[in-house]
Design a protein around this motif. Structure first.
Motif, PDB file in Angstrom:
ATOM      1  N   UNK A  32       0.698  -1.390  -0.023  1.00  0.00           N
ATOM      2  CA  UNK A  32       0.280  -0.192  -0.255  1.00  0.00           C
ATOM      3  C   UNK A  32       0.646   1.344  -0.070  1.00  0.00           C
ATOM      4  N   UNK A  33       2.252   1.461   0.698  1.00  0.00           N
ATOM      5  CA  UNK A  33       3.148   2.335   0.470  1.00  0.00           C
ATOM      6  C   UNK A  33       3.924   2.981  -0.474  1.00  0.00           C
ATOM      7  N   UNK A  34       3.795   1.602  -1.386  1.00  0.00           N
ATOM      8  CA  UNK A  34       4.270   1.533  -2.491  1.00  0.00           C
ATOM      9  C   UNK A  34       3.549   2.205  -3.651  1.00  0.00           C
ATOM     10  N   UNK A  35       2.276   1.570  -3.529  1.00  0.00           N
ATOM     11  CA  UNK A  35       1.259   2.185  -4.449  1.00  0.00           C
ATOM     12  C   UNK A  35       0.758   3.926  -4.009  1.00  0.00           C
ATOM     13  N   UNK A  36       0.865   3.868  -3.308  1.00  0.00           N
ATOM     14  CA  UNK A  36       0.830   5.299  -2.470  1.00  0.00           C
ATOM     15  C   UNK A  36       2.400   6.394  -3.252  1.00  0.00           C
ATOM     16  N   UNK A  41       4.264  10.319  -6.967  1.00  0.00           N
ATOM     17  CA  UNK A  41       5.189  10.454  -7.521  1.00  0.00           C
ATOM     18  C   UNK A  41       5.046  10.896  -8.994  1.00  0.00           C
ATOM     19  N   UNK A  42       4.352   9.530  -9.439  1.00  0.00           N
ATOM     20  CA  UNK A  42       4.187  10.071 -11.125  1.00  0.00           C
ATOM     21  C   UNK A  42       1.881  11.057 -11.163  1.00  0.00           C
ATOM     22  N   UNK A  45       3.184  14.858  -9.878  1.00  0.00           N
ATOM     23  CA  UNK A  45       4.551  15.482  -9.833  1.00  0.00           C
ATOM     24  C   UNK A  45       5.029  16.954  -8.215  1.00  0.00           C
ATOM     25  N   UNK A  46       5.121  16.496  -7.290  1.00  0.00           N
ATOM     26  CA  UNK A  46       5.430  17.299  -6.470  1.00  0.00           C
ATOM     27  C   UNK A  46       6.915  17.113  -6.746  1.00  0.00           C
ATOM     28  N   UNK A  47       7.972  16.362  -7.306  1.00  0.00           N
ATOM     29  CA  UNK A  47       8.935  17.017  -7.205  1.00  0.00           C
ATOM     30  C   UNK A  47       9.793  16.258  -8.760  1.00  0.00           C
ATOM     31  N   UNK A  54      15.027   7.051 -10.622  1.00  0.00           N
ATOM     32  CA  UNK A  54      13.414   6.026 -10.509  1.00  0.00           C
ATOM     33  C   UNK A  54      13.926   4.817 -10.507  1.00  0.00           C
ATOM     34  N   UNK A  55      14.963   4.391 -10.974  1.00  0.00           N
ATOM     35  CA  UNK A  55      15.306   3.167 -11.680  1.00  0.00           C
ATOM     36  C   UNK A  55      16.243   1.884  -9.823  1.00  0.00           C
ATOM     37  N   UNK A  56      16.965   3.520  -9.493  1.00  0.00           N
ATOM     38  CA  UNK A  56      17.330   2.667  -7.786  1.00  0.00           C
ATOM     39  C   UNK A  56      15.688   3.199  -6.731  1.00  0.00           C
ATOM     40  N   UNK A  57      14.643   3.765  -7.208  1.00  0.00           N
ATOM     41  CA  UNK A  57      13.466   3.535  -6.450  1.00  0.00           C
ATOM     42  C   UNK A  57      13.030   2.442  -6.560  1.00  0.00           C
TER      43      UNK A  57
END
Length: 74
Positions: A32-36, A41-42, A45-47, A54-57
């Motif tokens: 759930x945290x990853x989905x949020x 993120x997408x 566009x907060x940052x 993105x690959x590292x994330x």
């Protein structure tokens, strides 16, 4: 190698992942945290984030899920 055995083994792997998601509380929290995180993120566009970041994330998220699956298996 027989293709039916390979397909059957992938079926068992996906069944194990699905079981971990449905039965383990911490796995559900991480998912759930990853989905949020990816939604915000997408979508908003907060940052700015580079492709490397993105690959590292994605790799870090994969490691968290893998660690939770190992924890479930043990």
């Amino acid at each position: 190698m027989n293709i039916e055995k390979l397909i059957k083994s992938f079926g068992y792997a996906f069944q194990g992942i699905f079981t971990a998601i449905t039965k383990e509380r911490n796995m559900r929290i991480h998912i759930v945290c990853m989905i949020y995180m990816f939604f915000f993120l997408f979508a908003f566009d907060f940052f700015e984030i580079t492709r490397t970041q993105l690959a590292i994330l994605f790799l870090a998220c994969g490691q968290v899920i893998a660690a939770e699956l190992i924890n479930t298996a043990i």
